[in-house]
Design an enzyme around this catalytic site. Structure first.
Site, PDB file in Angstrom:
ATOM      1  N   HIS A   1     -47.386  55.811  17.566  1.00  0.00           N
ATOM      2  CA  HIS A   1     -47.769  54.504  17.034  1.00  0.00           C
ATOM      3  C   HIS A   1     -48.058  54.661  15.544  1.00  0.00           C
ATOM      4  CE1 HIS A   1     -48.355  52.181  20.849  1.00  0.00           C
ATOM      5  NE2 HIS A   1     -48.387  53.419  21.332  1.00  0.00           N
ATOM      6  N   ASP A   2     -47.538  53.745  14.748  1.00  0.00           N
ATOM      7  CA  ASP A   2     -47.731  53.780  13.301  1.00  0.00           C
ATOM      8  C   ASP A   2     -49.073  53.138  12.954  1.00  0.00           C
ATOM      9  OD1 ASP A   2     -47.639  53.551  10.544  1.00  0.00           O
ATOM     10  OD2 ASP A   2     -45.505  53.042  10.508  1.00  0.00           O
TER      11      ASP A   2
END
Length: 227
Positions: A97-98
């Site tokens: 996940h960014d």
């Protein structure tokens, strides 16, 4: 409600049949391997004598000869070498996940996601990176190996560890996050083992010389005699 029930029932039956067909093809393609019928295996390839125990989920991975995966593990986007021992409930490359976006939720940043409602018009983040695991690696129960990690030959990952950076050959690591504890052997022995590439020896060699694998000094003497 009755119509919905029967639709779901039919879908479930067809899904089970399709899974059986995939498993049958996998067995035919890999006759020396053992695949438990409760495991879900997609877009993956195998060497010889690989064993996949029950309730595993394996996707887009390559698992080389003599390696095995115990029950309940999740292996995604990974290349695993020969003679690897992977315990139960191990998670490899679980996804990314960014953290730099406004949100980490896939529906708002990733178009190609299995979620039923997606708002993103394109893929704006990298959701996975391939993991590379060498030969003769032992991964303990409930270990987690994050995306993009490389684990060297002969390494040991202690149970319950979270591996967030590359692991050197023959290094023993553990903890959250996983840290180097010690090496299995002295540096000169590690070099000998690395140079020997014994995991590529033939079945005939192992049949004849399996006892050499019980004692590092005997193995070193064998290598000297060969040279």
């Amino acid at each position: 409600m009755i119509i919905i029930f029967f639709k779901r029932l039919i879908f479930d039956i067809l899904a089970r049949i399709y899974k059986r067909l995939r498993l049958s093809k996998l067995i035919l393609k890999n006759p020396s391997c053992v695949f438990d019928s409760s495991s879900e295996i997609l877009e993956s390839s195998f060497g010889r004598y690989v064993v996949i125990f029950g309730d595993n989920n394996i996707y887009n991975s390559k698992i080389d000869s003599y390696s095995y995966i115990q029950m309940g593990s999740r292996i995604f986007n990974c290349e695993i070498g020969k003679f690897c021992s992977i315990a139960s409930n191990v998670s490899i490359a679980p996804g990314m996940h960014d953290l730099s976006k406004v949100t980490t939720h896939p529906a708002l940043v990733q178009r190609t996601t299995p979620l039923p409602k997606v708002f993103a018009k394109e893929d704006n983040v990298i959701s996975f990176k391939k993991v590379f695991i060498g030969n003769d690696v032992w991964i303990g129960e409930k270990a987690i190996i994050l995306d993009g990690i490389k684990i060297g030959n002969g390494a040991v990952i202690a149970g319950g560890s979270v591996v967030v950076k590359d692991v050197e050959p023959y290094s023993i690591v553990g903890g959250v996050p996983a840290k180097h504890i010690k090496y299995r052997f002295e540096s000169d022995v590690v070099k000998i083992l690395q140079d020997s590439k014994w995991w590529n020896y033939s079945d005939e060699w192992f049949e004849k010389n399996a006892n050499l694998m019980l004692d590092i000094e005997c193995f070193r003497e064998y290598l000297k005699d060969v040279k």
